[in-house]
Design an enzyme around this catalytic site. Structure first.
Site, mmCIF file in Angstrom:
data_model
loop_
_atom_site.group_PDB
_atom_site.id
_atom_site.type_symbol
_atom_site.label_atom_id
_atom_site.label_comp_id
_atom_site.label_asym_id
_atom_site.label_seq_id
_atom_site.Cartn_x
_atom_site.Cartn_y
_atom_site.Cartn_z
ATOM 1 N N LYS B 79 0.630 -1.319 -0.139
ATOM 2 C CA LYS B 79 -0.123 -0.097 0.079
ATOM 3 C C LYS B 79 1.021 1.258 0.036
ATOM 4 O O LYS B 79 1.999 1.329 0.778
ATOM 5 C CB LYS B 79 -0.990 0.076 1.246
ATOM 6 N N SER B 154 -9.497 1.568 2.924
ATOM 7 C CA SER B 154 -8.757 2.212 2.395
ATOM 8 C C SER B 154 -7.881 1.516 1.548
ATOM 9 O O SER B 154 -7.204 1.985 0.452
ATOM 10 C CB SER B 154 -8.024 3.418 3.099
ATOM 11 N N SER B 178 -9.912 -0.732 7.412
ATOM 12 C CA SER B 178 -9.293 -0.470 5.929
ATOM 13 C C SER B 178 -8.713 -1.547 5.236
ATOM 14 O O SER B 178 -8.188 -1.521 4.168
ATOM 15 C CB SER B 178 -8.264 0.586 6.107
#
Lengths: 500, 500
Positions: B79, B154, B178
């Site tokens: 990420k 997210s 997330s």
């Protein structure tokens, strides 16, 4: 303003009293910064002592420097402040280019220590100043303005600080300065801070208000920021007291604001008012766990505190019967005080002879400190420049036992400071030992009598002033090495003989 | 041979018996990314040259050693919130558009020690703020099961990259769901470990007391393998704990359905109320029955204060975020928007950089958090939210006195349509209603794909459903073991694959 008015105003000003509280920021003498492992060092190339943490880079996290905690706890204990076994770090949020994270890690609701006091003396009057709190925080970086451009140097960012907040217990600029000096003495003595106001490692903000004598309620205060010497602290506070009294007397209102002191003009000027005051939005620092201190740690730090200057002064006066001036000078710098105490120890254990302690004090104050200041390009009062205690004591003995005279002693001392040699070696090398041998001195004196027969006749006939002339001549011939006592004795005897 | 639809442990088996090389596997993924990612947009950027060079290095290690870490030669996506030295790290924000990280996050350092292959940075909601990845400043990631739907967020790019076989596994972060919510929406395994189990150093902070790195994987064993590589005390993150590192992969391999006998499974009434899609409810009940059939005892429990968790979360998370994001001021790094030469002051420079650099949701949260911490509002919001957090912690603690593990849905709905919730932040916030309280309580939780429901907008299509398992503090092995048993029973990977 006519004279009458002025006098009225002047009299009226006497019905006011000032209320002063101080916030002191002092850097801590740790090897590394408060929340990262960068070196805590002054005067390096800009932005050379930085890492992701003190640069506030994304993703970086603070780590508590326990040496910083130890020094803060030591400072608190030395200032009689209660240690809180659990304290919290907090974020103080505001934007400024020298503050890389946009917040300063500090302590807010639960500081590491609270409720203490410091006894101060101003013009012979003692007073206890209460201390509200001492907490740990980090310093910001520095802005350097060159022309129309500004540069950021973050070497200082993250330097460990303690903030020490007094209660508003001072009522004059002089008291404020006494408090500051006492506070600084303690921090420097204990190896907590270098106390350097010019370099900014010891800084002070003053909260000043005035009220009519007898009023309970405090007046509206102004905060004077960052005044960088004791002299300016006194001047700034005095100016501010005068300004506030004048303003009230002329019908104005004091507003709560931050003011900056301009030392060139000796005035304070408004920097920002209450409306523009920051809302720091303090909240608990989520990147750091609570700071938990155990009894054992606190006890250990307590034991590491050495005698404070105040108590040293009292002890020197009581035990050694030294004057308050002597005590003051000897305790100004902890290295001098420790040095003096070492000399007393050497005096006690050595078997070559004892010296009066008052004399040792005189040697340190009048000779050693004076000589240290006289040596060019040598930063005075640094520990490394002092002669070995044993050597300095031996020098005192050489003089006290008459092996060399006082003036020679001073020459030997300078030589010791410059070369680090032992006094006995210097005396021997330079052949400085006093000529005390009577036969030798008698010979020299006789020779001088022969060379100055007119003066001798005058002396015998009662011109006593000429006695000094002959002493001087002997000193000249012996290059200052003659034992003045012996010279006096022999001269007197000769002249008595001649008179008879 | 297509080598890009394997699990990590399958890759490891192949590498161990030297049937293929990491370079071959990496090459397969690169081909697939080139082919598929233009449709999915899981990645913000790839570095194929670096990936192949990592793979070559791994192959050398594999050649020389019979024993090497599980992740050796395994292509993983990261990420874009983790800092990797020398690589762009944007956090999907314009304000970090040009930011090249000067250092490695601790997780990345550990992965490098495990000889992993870095294949690319995945898309996310800007600063991890969002539940759909639509808040990325760069692109919209599509759900591999339906390109008109969001992957969740997210860590949506990470979940999509695993689901679409664009990598073998991915590291993400979970502040309020997330990792788990996108894992649930994309049909993969998502594990958010106990707060403090994995170092946050080098991970861009959103909400420091809630952020936790975790893993997104194809199956439970892979999640265990990735977890083991990343966990452990880090002296650079004081919120990590010195705990014994458990051998999660070995524990998972030994997971046995016989051990479900007597397992006390808590079903919190609050997780099955209004707002939960009935089809998801039925899927979760199937698992409940499955466990019951294996001998587990089902206990109805209540977590009464979790109804306040979304409110408390949005106060705490936005407050911390408002402070964490203050460092993005355009002064030292990141984007400085000063093309406009008319900028008159420092404040204007700050304003312009932050106005143009941050997206709408980030600004919304900064404003919310700034308000919640403001003088006069702190007690009503931040302080109250912190008290609620304590109650939620207690709710869980009390429950775990009676049950071994808690079971519920991960998300109230399957993947929603792109754009569906963008105009209604509150409905977006509610997609994390079942995940948020776990972050507030610092607990570990895992989302496991257990089946799928009909896709109402795509004929014949399905949308995955995730089950959430929650266990006591630092008992990830329990989560993994129970998840493994369920996984073996439901066989999700055998039944469902994304159709793109």
């Amino acid at each position: 303003m006519n004279n009458n008015n002025y006098n009225e105003l002047h009299d009226a000003s006497h019905s006011f009293e000032a209320v002063i509280g101080l916030e002191v920021h002092s850097q801590l003498l740790t090897k590394t910064k408060m929340f990262c492992s960068c070196q805590n060092i002054f005067g390096k190339e800009p932005n050379s002592m930085v890492c992701p943490v003190c640069l506030g880079l994304p993703g970086a996290l603070p780590v508590i420097n326990f040496e910083g905690v130890r020094l803060a706890v030591k400072a608190a204990l030395a200032l009689n402040i209660n240690i809180n076994k659990k304290s919290l770090f907090a974020r103080k949020n505001y934007f400024y280019p020298d503050l890389p994270k946009g917040y300063q890690i500090s302590q807010y609701l639960d500081p590491v220590s609270s409720n203490g006091y410091l006894n101060i003396e101003t013009d012979g009057v003692e007073k206890r100043i209460r201390i509200n709190r001492l907490h740990i925080e980090e310093d910001a970086g520095k802005l350097i303005h060159i022309g129309s451009e500004s540069y950021v140097d973050l070497n200082r960012a993250g330097t460990p600080l303690v903030e020490i907040v007094s209660e508003p217990d001072m009522s004059s600029a002089k008291e404020a300065v006494s408090y500051l000096k006492e506070l600084r003495d303690i921090l420097v003595y204990q190896g907590i801070s270098d106390g350097n106001m010019e370099e900014g490692s010891f800084r002070c903000d003053a909260n000043v208000s005035v009220r009519r004598k007898g009023d309970e309620k405090l007046g509206t205060r102004a905060e004077i920021k960052n005044v960088n010497s004791f002299k300016f602290v006194e001047k700034a506070i005095d100016y501010e007291i005068g300004r506030q009294i004048d303003l009230i007397l002329s019908g104005g209102n004091i507003i709560q604001e931050t003011r900056l002191y301009d030392s060139k003009e000796n005035v304070t000027r408004s920097m920002r008012g209450k409306e523009e005051a920051h809302d720091y939005r303090y909240f608990e620092e989520p990147d750091l766990p609570p700071l938990i201190l155990d009894e054992e740690f606190i006890e250990k730090v307590k034991n590491s505190i050495s005698e404070l200057p105040q108590s040293k002064r009292k002890r020197y006066a009581d035990e050694y019967a030294l004057t308050s001036y002597d005590c003051e000078v000897l305790t100004q710098d902890k290295n001098i005080a420790y040095y003096f105490e070492d000399l007393i120890k050497v005096n006690a254990v050595n078997n070559k002879g004892k010296v009066e302690i008052k004399k040792i004090a005189n040697w340190v104050i009048n000779d050693l400190l004076f000589a240290l200041k006289g040596i060019e390009n040598q930063p005075a009062l640094k520990k490394g420049n002092m002669p070995e205690q044993e050597d300095f004591f031996n020098l005192i003995l050489e003089v006290e036992t008459g092996n060399i005279n006082k003036n020679t002693g001073k020459i030997v001392l300078t030589e010791m400071l410059l070369t680090g040699k032992k006094p006995a070696d210097i005396i021997k090398e330079k052949n400085l030992a006093q000529v005390s041998d009577e036969k030798g001195l008698e010979g020299i004196i006789k020779q001088i009598f022969d060379e100055n027969s007119k003066e001798l006749t005058d002396l015998i006939s009662g011109k006593d002033k000429l006695f000094g002339f002959f002493v001087g001549e002997v000193m000249k011939k012996t290059k200052g090495k003659a034992n003045p006592k012996k010279v006096n004795e022999i001269l007197k005897n000769f002249i008595e003989e001649k008179k008879n | 041979m297509d080598l890009s639809n394997l699990t990590i442990h399958q890759i490891n088996d192949l590498l161990k018996c030297r049937e293929v090389k990491s370079v071959d596997i990496t090459d397969s993924y690169i081909k697939r990314i080139k082919e598929i990612d233009p449709i999915i947009s899981a990645y913000l950027y790839n570095d194929f040259e670096e990936a192949l060079s990592n793979a070559e290095d791994a192959d050398k290690i594999i050649q020389k050693n019979s024993d090497f870490p599980y992740l050796t030669g395994v292509p993983l996506s990261i990420k874009d919130i983790f800092l990797i030295k020398g690589k762009r790290t944007t956090c999907a924000s314009k304000i970090l558009d040009n930011f090249i990280s000067p250092y490695d996050a601790t997780v990345i350092k550990r992965l490098k020690k495990n000889n992993y292959v870095f294949i690319g940075k995945t898309n996310m909601d800007e600063f991890a703020m969002g539940s759909s990845t639509e808040n990325s400043a760069y692109k919209i990631t599509k759900n591999p099961y339906d390109l008109n739907r969001v992957p969740g967020g997210s860590s949506g790019g990470s979940a999509a990259s695993v689901s679409a076989d664009l990598c073998a596994g991915s590291f993400g972060t979970d502040t309020g769901g997330s990792i788990r919510q996108p894992a649930s929406l994309c049909g993969v395994v998502g594990l958010k470990p106990t707060y403090g189990l994995i170092s946050r150093y080098g991970i861009i902070a959103f909400s420091s007391s809630l952020d936790q790195a975790g893993v997104i994987a194809n199956d439970v064993l892979d999640a265990a393998i990735m977890l083991k590589a990343a966990v452990g005390f880090d002296e650079k993150d004081q919120t990590t704990r010195k705990l014994e590192i458990k051998n999660y992969p070995e524990i998972v391999k030994k997971a046995d359905k016989l051990t479900m006998k007597g397992l006390k499974v808590g079903i919190p009434v609050e997780f099955f109320s209004e707002g939960l899609d009935p089809k998801i409810y039925l899927k979760i009940m199937e698992i409940k029955d499955l466990l019951k059939g294996l001998g587990a005892s089902i206990v109805d429990i209540s977590l009464p204060d979790t109804k306040y968790s979304v409110a408390a979360y949005y106060v705490i998370a936005t407050s911390e975020a408002s402070s964490n994001l203050e460092r993005y001021d355009g002064i030292r790094f990141g984007s400085r928007f000063n093309e406009d030469k008319n900028l008159q002051s420092l404040d204007e420079l700050y304003k312009k950089s932050r106005e143009l650099g941050f997206g709408k949701e980030v600004k919304r949260r900064i404003i919310l958090g700034t308000f919640a911490l403001s003088a006069g509002y702190y007690d009503a919001y931040y302080k109250k939210a912190s008290l609620v957090r304590k109650l939620i912690i207690k709710n869980y603690k009390d429950s775990f006195n009676n049950v071994d593990i808690i079971l519920g849905p991960t998300s109230p709905t399957p993947a929603f349509l792109i754009g569906e919730k963008m105009s209604d932040p509150l409905s977006m916030y509610l997609s994390d209603i079942y995940t948020i309280s776990i972050n507030l309580a610092y607990l570990p939780a895992l989302s496991l794909p257990i089946g799928a429901v009909e896709n109402p907008t795509k004929k014949g299509g399905v949308l995955p459903v995730g089950l959430q398992l929650i266990s006591p503090w630092a008992t990830e092995e329990r989560l993994l073991s129970v998840a493994k048993v369920i996984e073996d029973e439901v066989k999700f990977r055998e039944k469902y694959t994304p159709v793109m």
